[in-house]
Design a protein around this motif. Structure first.
Motif, PDB file in Angstrom:
ATOM      1  N   LEU A 143      19.094   4.164 -43.282  1.00  0.00           N
ATOM      2  CA  LEU A 143      19.205   2.866 -43.945  1.00  0.00           C
ATOM      3  C   LEU A 143      19.881   1.826 -43.057  1.00  0.00           C
ATOM      4  O   LEU A 143      19.443   0.669 -43.018  1.00  0.00           O
ATOM      5  CB  LEU A 143      19.968   3.012 -45.264  1.00  0.00           C
ATOM      6  CG  LEU A 143      20.139   1.740 -46.102  1.00  0.00           C
ATOM      7  CD1 LEU A 143      18.801   1.067 -46.379  1.00  0.00           C
ATOM      8  CD2 LEU A 143      20.864   2.060 -47.404  1.00  0.00           C
ATOM      9  N   ARG A 146      17.367   0.593 -40.649  1.00  0.00           N
ATOM     10  CA  ARG A 146      16.362  -0.291 -41.270  1.00  0.00           C
ATOM     11  C   ARG A 146      16.942  -1.676 -41.549  1.00  0.00           C
ATOM     12  O   ARG A 146      16.222  -2.680 -41.467  1.00  0.00           O
ATOM     13  CB  ARG A 146      15.851   0.336 -42.571  1.00  0.00           C
ATOM     14  CG  ARG A 146      15.107   1.649 -42.354  1.00  0.00           C
ATOM     15  CD  ARG A 146      14.221   2.002 -43.535  1.00  0.00           C
ATOM     16  NE  ARG A 146      14.951   2.189 -44.771  1.00  0.00           N
ATOM     17  CZ  ARG A 146      15.484   3.348 -45.160  1.00  0.00           C
ATOM     18  NH1 ARG A 146      15.387   4.422 -44.363  1.00  0.00           N
ATOM     19  NH2 ARG A 146      16.106   3.449 -46.309  1.00  0.00           N
ATOM     20  N   ALA A 191      24.025   7.302 -46.726  1.00  0.00           N
ATOM     21  CA  ALA A 191      23.127   6.649 -47.684  1.00  0.00           C
ATOM     22  C   ALA A 191      22.451   7.709 -48.534  1.00  0.00           C
ATOM     23  O   ALA A 191      22.118   8.789 -48.041  1.00  0.00           O
ATOM     24  CB  ALA A 191      22.083   5.807 -46.956  1.00  0.00           C
ATOM     25  N   PHE A 197      19.349   1.180 -53.852  1.00  0.00           N
ATOM     26  CA  PHE A 197      20.242   0.915 -52.721  1.00  0.00           C
ATOM     27  C   PHE A 197      21.512   1.688 -52.996  1.00  0.00           C
ATOM     28  O   PHE A 197      22.157   1.489 -54.031  1.00  0.00           O
ATOM     29  CB  PHE A 197      20.554  -0.580 -52.589  1.00  0.00           C
ATOM     30  CG  PHE A 197      21.285  -0.951 -51.317  1.00  0.00           C
ATOM     31  CD1 PHE A 197      20.592  -1.478 -50.241  1.00  0.00           C
ATOM     32  CD2 PHE A 197      22.662  -0.774 -51.198  1.00  0.00           C
ATOM     33  CE1 PHE A 197      21.260  -1.823 -49.068  1.00  0.00           C
ATOM     34  CE2 PHE A 197      23.335  -1.114 -50.029  1.00  0.00           C
ATOM     35  CZ  PHE A 197      22.631  -1.648 -48.961  1.00  0.00           C
TER      36      PHE A 197
END
Length: 227
Positions: A143, A146, A191, A197
């Motif tokens: 994450l 990204r 994450a 999220f």
């Protein structure tokens, strides 16, 4: 967008001063109001009050007034798939919450809070990072990568505790995955896969706002809230 800021506010904490600035910058960038509302841990005995919010950010400056209430708040956000960001102390508590409530390690603890805990999941760093910058290396495909790209980041900390490397292996095969490390291999972010999220960082991305910058982690968090 209403974001619950879970922690015990102090004007003396730089991260606490930074978070409203960071959210205001996100508001201005979107033309949509993004507000943060502080919820002290001592009064957060019923985590269902978080259902009135769009997301939760568990903020730095632990130990909190209530360790148990902080864990229950994190559990509520996780179970109800509400966007979650935990920075510094919030990250540490998210690690313990997952270890206890998902992986079944009920003795997992934080040595800052309980020096004699049977399973020191979060323990003292070899070198404390107090108001210091240090490199962060995103895990490829994770994450942080990204959101921020795969190049090394330079991030600000106020941290004396982190994931105990002796217990990192308990997360192998789970959905709670390492998202970033330091150059020595120590975990600096995790994450949870399969969520809108869910990210915990040992560093404090909110402090970029005090330098006039939006941070991709905060932007990604608010994007998830907006989405």
């Amino acid at each position: 967008m209403r974001i619950a800021l879970i922690g015990d506010y102090s004007a003396e904490v730089a991260a606490h001063r930074a978070i409203p600035v960071a959210l205001q910058m996100e508001s201005q960038a979107r033309g949509v109001e993004v507000t943060g509302e502080w919820l002290g841990t001592k009064g957060l005995e019923d985590p269902s009050v978080l259902g009135a919010y769009d997301a939760g950010w568990v903020v730095p400056a632990s130990p909190y007034a209530s360790f148990d209430n902080a864990l229950e708040a994190i559990r509520y956000l996780r179970v109800h798939d509400m966007p979650f960001l935990g920075t510094c102390g919030g990250y540490q508590h998210a690690v313990v919450e997952y270890a206890r409530n998902v992986l079944g390690h009920q003795k997992a603890g934080i040595t800052e809070i309980d020096p004699e805990c049977e399973m020191p999941m979060v323990s003292s760093l070899v070198c404390a990072l107090i108001d210091e910058d240090d490199p962060v290396l995103p895990e490829p495909g994770g994450l942080i990568a990204r959101l921020c790209g795969e190049d090394a980041l330079q991030e600000t900390y106020r941290c004396s505790f982190g994931l105990n490397p002796e217990h990192e292996g308990v997360f192998e095969g789970s959905d709670f995955k390492v998202a970033a490390r330091d150059p020595d291999g120590a975990v600096r972010a995790m994450a949870l896969a399969g969520k809108r999220f869910y990210l915990g960082t040992a560093f404090q991305p909110e402090r970029a706002a005090l330098k006039g910058r939006r941070h991709p982690v905060v932007t990604g968090f608010v994007d998830a809230v907006a989405g």
